[in-house]
Scaffold this active site. Structure first.
Site, PDB file in Angstrom:
ATOM      1  N   HIS A  25     -10.214   0.958   2.429  1.00  0.00           N
ATOM      2  CA  HIS A  25      -9.771   2.305   2.810  1.00  0.00           C
ATOM      3  C   HIS A  25     -10.967   3.215   3.121  1.00  0.00           C
ATOM      4  O   HIS A  25     -10.876   4.093   3.984  1.00  0.00           O
ATOM      5  CB  HIS A  25      -8.948   2.953   1.692  1.00  0.00           C
ATOM      6  CG  HIS A  25      -7.510   2.570   1.681  1.00  0.00           C
ATOM      7  ND1 HIS A  25      -6.634   2.881   2.700  1.00  0.00           N
ATOM      8  CD2 HIS A  25      -6.780   1.904   0.753  1.00  0.00           C
ATOM      9  CE1 HIS A  25      -5.433   2.430   2.400  1.00  0.00           C
ATOM     10  NE2 HIS A  25      -5.488   1.821   1.228  1.00  0.00           N
TER      11      HIS A  25
ATOM     12  N   CYS B 255       0.842  -1.191   0.000  1.00  0.00           N
ATOM     13  CA  CYS B 255       0.000   0.000   0.000  1.00  0.00           C
ATOM     14  C   CYS B 255       0.880   1.244   0.000  1.00  0.00           C
ATOM     15  O   CYS B 255       1.887   1.301   0.705  1.00  0.00           O
ATOM     16  CB  CYS B 255      -0.890  -0.021   1.240  1.00  0.00           C
ATOM     17  SG  CYS B 255      -2.040   1.355   1.369  1.00  0.00           S
TER      18      CYS B 255
ATOM     19  N   HIS C  84      -9.220  -4.076  -1.450  1.00  0.00           N
ATOM     20  CA  HIS C  84      -8.230  -3.280  -0.718  1.00  0.00           C
ATOM     21  C   HIS C  84      -8.630  -1.809  -0.694  1.00  0.00           C
ATOM     22  O   HIS C  84      -8.614  -1.163   0.356  1.00  0.00           O
ATOM     23  CB  HIS C  84      -6.863  -3.469  -1.391  1.00  0.00           C
ATOM     24  CG  HIS C  84      -5.757  -2.656  -0.805  1.00  0.00           C
ATOM     25  ND1 HIS C  84      -4.738  -3.222  -0.072  1.00  0.00           N
ATOM     26  CD2 HIS C  84      -5.492  -1.325  -0.851  1.00  0.00           C
ATOM     27  CE1 HIS C  84      -3.904  -2.265   0.311  1.00  0.00           C
ATOM     28  NE2 HIS C  84      -4.339  -1.110  -0.154  1.00  0.00           N
ATOM     29  N   GLU C  85      -9.010  -1.268  -1.856  1.00  0.00           N
ATOM     30  CA  GLU C  85      -9.366   0.157  -1.929  1.00  0.00           C
ATOM     31  C   GLU C  85     -10.677   0.443  -1.212  1.00  0.00           C
ATOM     32  O   GLU C  85     -10.800   1.472  -0.541  1.00  0.00           O
ATOM     33  CB  GLU C  85      -9.416   0.635  -3.384  1.00  0.00           C
ATOM     34  CG  GLU C  85      -8.111   0.486  -4.149  1.00  0.00           C
ATOM     35  CD  GLU C  85      -6.888   1.058  -3.458  1.00  0.00           C
ATOM     36  OE1 GLU C  85      -7.018   2.016  -2.648  1.00  0.00           O
ATOM     37  OE2 GLU C  85      -5.780   0.555  -3.710  1.00  0.00           O
TER      38      GLU C  85
END
Length: 169
Positions: free
Chosen positions: A144, A98, A140-141
């Site tokens: 966030h 990341c 993953h995004e």
């Protein structure tokens, strides 16, 4: 260009939940979309970035795995507003890194197939079917947006977290 500085852990914005974007947020969506695309492009090797990494606490991500050696599905540039994972299948452990935690990578278990529903910056509804590496990037995004980092998903800090290798300069 609107290249923004990427926040690094432990910046508090990385652990906060981002707000939904609505129909009155057109100017915000346009500005964040430009920042996401320009910043992602500036790294050259980047396959995804989320608005909170640029200190925009709104639900918007960019993912583009086009041409990446690990990508088996490639939907091109995905610029997604208010993305929601509506279906998942399978599970696989894979290595993740990341921009916000640049010196570490980790083994993270993720779904192997996902369906994501969102809107485009223009306000059009979109559904994205993805698998393998692209599905991992989307998950993953989207994490966030909920204030989650990949380190929050490791099973064992002792055995699943690694110092990133330095490949040059």
């Amino acid at each position: 260009m609107a290249v923004r500085e990427v926040l690094r852990y432990p910046h508090p914005s990385l652990k906060r939940e981002a707000r939904d974007l609505g129909p009155d947020d057109g100017e915000v969506i346009t500005a964040v979309a430009r920042d996401l695309m320009d910043t992602m492009e500036s790294f050259g090797h980047c396959v995804g970035i989320a608005a909170p990494q640029l200190d925009h606490l709104v639900r918007m991500i960019a993912v583009d795995v086009t041409g990446h050696k690990k990508a088996t599905t490639q939907n091109g540039l995905l610029l997604l507003v208010n993305p929601v994972i509506v279906a998942t299948e399978g599970a696989e452990v894979g290595r993740e890194g990341c921009l916000s935690i640049p010196h570490l990578t980790a083994n993270v278990r993720r779904a192997t197939t996902v369906r994501v529903e969102a809107t485009t910056p223009e306000g059009n509804a979109v559904a994205v079917e993805s698998e393998a590496f692209e599905a991992r990037c989307l998950q993953h995004e989207i994490d966030h947006l909920d204030g989650l980092l990949f380190l929050d998903r490791v099973e064992s800090v002792a055995t699943d977290v690694f110092r990133r290798k330095n490949y040059g300069g």
